[in-house]
Design an enzyme around this catalytic site. Structure first.
Site, PDB file in Angstrom:
ATOM      1  N   ILE A  47       0.819  -1.219   0.000  1.00 14.80           N
ATOM      2  CA  ILE A  47       0.000   0.000   0.000  1.00 14.80           C
ATOM      3  C   ILE A  47       0.853   1.270   0.000  1.00 14.80           C
ATOM      4  O   ILE A  47       0.429   2.301  -0.527  1.00 14.80           O
ATOM      5  CB  ILE A  47      -1.013  -0.003   1.166  1.00 14.80           C
ATOM      6  CG1 ILE A  47      -2.081   1.066   0.940  1.00 14.80           C
ATOM      7  CG2 ILE A  47      -0.328   0.167   2.524  1.00 14.80           C
ATOM      8  CD1 ILE A  47      -3.410   0.752   1.498  1.00 14.80           C
ATOM      9  N   SER A  97      -8.046  -4.209   9.936  1.00 14.83           N
ATOM     10  CA  SER A  97      -8.289  -5.156  11.056  1.00 14.83           C
ATOM     11  C   SER A  97      -7.957  -6.623  10.755  1.00 14.83           C
ATOM     12  O   SER A  97      -8.016  -7.451  11.664  1.00 14.83           O
ATOM     13  CB  SER A  97      -9.736  -5.096  11.577  1.00 14.83           C
ATOM     14  OG  SER A  97      -9.957  -3.886  12.288  1.00 14.83           O
ATOM     15  N   ASP A 149       0.658   0.128   9.285  1.00 14.24           N
ATOM     16  CA  ASP A 149       1.032   1.329  10.042  1.00 14.24           C
ATOM     17  C   ASP A 149       2.556   1.498  10.067  1.00 14.24           C
ATOM     18  O   ASP A 149       3.088   2.582   9.755  1.00 14.24           O
ATOM     19  CB  ASP A 149       0.471   1.160  11.472  1.00 14.24           C
ATOM     20  CG  ASP A 149       0.379   2.461  12.239  1.00 14.24           C
ATOM     21  OD1 ASP A 149       0.585   3.531  11.642  1.00 14.24           O
ATOM     22  OD2 ASP A 149       0.093   2.395  13.451  1.00 14.24           O
TER      23      ASP A 149
HETATM   24  N1  AR6 Z   1       0.504  -3.213   2.115  1.00 15.12           N
HETATM   25  C1  AR6 Z   1      -0.732  -3.760   1.999  1.00 15.12           C
HETATM   26  N2  AR6 Z   1      -1.267  -4.585   2.920  1.00 15.12           N
HETATM   27  C2  AR6 Z   1      -0.503  -4.882   4.002  1.00 15.12           C
HETATM   28  C3  AR6 Z   1       0.784  -4.338   4.204  1.00 15.12           C
HETATM   29  C4  AR6 Z   1       1.283  -3.462   3.201  1.00 15.12           C
HETATM   30  N3  AR6 Z   1       2.494  -2.905   3.296  1.00 15.12           N
HETATM   31  N4  AR6 Z   1       1.266  -4.815   5.394  1.00 15.12           N
HETATM   32  C5  AR6 Z   1       0.306  -5.618   5.910  1.00 15.12           C
HETATM   33  N5  AR6 Z   1      -0.749  -5.673   5.065  1.00 15.12           N
HETATM   34  P1  AR6 Z   1      -2.393  -4.789   9.880  1.00 15.12           P
HETATM   35  P2  AR6 Z   1      -4.749  -4.313  11.591  1.00 15.12           P
HETATM   36  C6  AR6 Z   1      -2.055  -6.361   5.236  1.00 15.12           C
HETATM   37  O1  AR6 Z   1      -1.820  -5.724  10.873  1.00 15.12           O
HETATM   38  O2  AR6 Z   1      -5.111  -5.758  11.578  1.00 15.12           O
HETATM   39  C7  AR6 Z   1      -0.533  -2.050  13.812  1.00 15.12           C
HETATM   40  O3  AR6 Z   1       0.394  -2.344  14.828  1.00 15.12           O
HETATM   41  C8  AR6 Z   1      -2.126  -7.505   6.218  1.00 15.12           C
HETATM   42  O4  AR6 Z   1      -1.802  -8.727   5.565  1.00 15.12           O
HETATM   43  O5  AR6 Z   1      -1.514  -3.800   9.232  1.00 15.12           O
HETATM   44  O6  AR6 Z   1      -5.827  -3.301  11.379  1.00 15.12           O
HETATM   45  C9  AR6 Z   1      -1.363  -0.831  14.152  1.00 15.12           C
HETATM   46  O7  AR6 Z   1      -0.599   0.149  14.813  1.00 15.12           O
HETATM   47  C10 AR6 Z   1      -3.582  -7.477   6.659  1.00 15.12           C
HETATM   48  O8  AR6 Z   1      -4.410  -8.217   5.752  1.00 15.12           O
HETATM   49  O9  AR6 Z   1      -3.624  -3.925  10.505  1.00 15.12           O
HETATM   50  C11 AR6 Z   1      -2.421  -1.410  15.040  1.00 15.12           C
HETATM   51  O10 AR6 Z   1      -1.940  -1.564  16.373  1.00 15.12           O
HETATM   52  C12 AR6 Z   1      -3.977  -6.009   6.536  1.00 15.12           C
HETATM   53  O11 AR6 Z   1      -2.948  -5.404   5.756  1.00 15.12           O
HETATM   54  C13 AR6 Z   1      -2.674  -2.766  14.444  1.00 15.12           C
HETATM   55  O12 AR6 Z   1      -1.471  -3.110  13.757  1.00 15.12           O
HETATM   56  C14 AR6 Z   1      -4.082  -5.264   7.870  1.00 15.12           C
HETATM   57  O13 AR6 Z   1      -3.087  -5.709   8.767  1.00 15.12           O
HETATM   58  C15 AR6 Z   1      -3.788  -2.734  13.419  1.00 15.12           C
HETATM   59  O14 AR6 Z   1      -4.053  -4.046  12.995  1.00 15.12           O
END
Ligand code: AR6
Length: 171
Positions: free
Chosen positions: A12, A123, A35
């Site tokens: 992303i 999430s 994030d």
């Molecule tokens: N590009 C696209 N998708 C991604 C990327 C990326 N670079 N990295 C991960 N994903 P998450 P949450 C996907 O964990 O569940 C953080 O610590 C991943 O495979 O990023 O909302 C925050 O500070 C998954 O399907 O977000 C919060 O504390 C999706 O993105 C917490 O994590 C979301 O995974 C939020 O958790």
């Protein structure tokens, strides 16, 4: 005008769109997953903007289901829209909070005159939401909340599993 809903498997932080949505936490001060990637690649300007938000209107942090925008720093995007997804709970239905993340982010994107917006699968990573259900809520909510001026909403998934999950609802 109709809004196109598109799907890309990739990172992303690399999306050349007007606004990228960040799957943040209520502290707004960074974390892992999307994030972490956004802050790493976007540079310290984003964190500085988040700290300023904490020092002004968001002293207690950003509530789950809400969204707020900052600069995108060195990302190709112009804005980052930070939203706080709910943690998955087997005991409580938090779907409305997850839907709210998509709705509120789109509302802010429209306020910023963003024509293209990229969403991660909020999430569904660290917060443990089942991917298939997270994809369903994402697509259904965005379809019901399209905003004038937003030409493309791009779902950006990291892996093949994510691609399959979103494709099922987009076709
Ligand atoms: N590009 C696209 N998708 C991604 C990327 C990326 N670079 N990295 C991960 N994903 P998450 P949450 C996907 O964990 O569940 C953080 O610590 C991943 O495979 O990023 O909302 C925050 O500070 C998954 O399907 O977000 C919060 O504390 C999706 O993105 C917490 O994590 C979301 O995974 C939020 O958790």
């Amino acid at each position: 005008m109709t809004t196109r809903l598109t799907l890309i498997q990739g990172d992303i932080t690399e999306q050349d769109v007007d606004a990228v949505v960040n799957a943040a936490n209520s502290s707004l001060l960074g974390g892992g997953g999307v994030d972490g990637a956004i802050h790493r690649r976007g540079g310290p300007e984003i964190l500085a903007a988040c700290r300023a938000l904490r020092a002004s209107h968001y002293g207690k942090g950003l509530a789950t289901g809400q969204a707020v925008a900052t600069t995108a720093g060195r990302l190709p995007a112009r804005h980052v829209i930070h939203t706080v997804g709910p943690r998955w709970s087997p005991a409580e239905d938090r779907s409305e909070l997850l839907a709210s993340c998509y709705r509120e982010s789109l509302r802010i994107a429209a306020e910023l005159d963003a024509r293209t917006v990229a969403f991660p699968a909020i999430s569904t990573g660290i917060y443990g939401w089942p991917l298939d259900d997270g994809a369903r809520i994402a697509v259904e909510t965005v379809r019901g909340a399209v905003r004038a001026g937003v030409e493309e909403v791009r779902f950006v998934v990291f892996d093949e599993r994510g691609r399959v999950a979103f494709a099922a609802y987009l076709d």
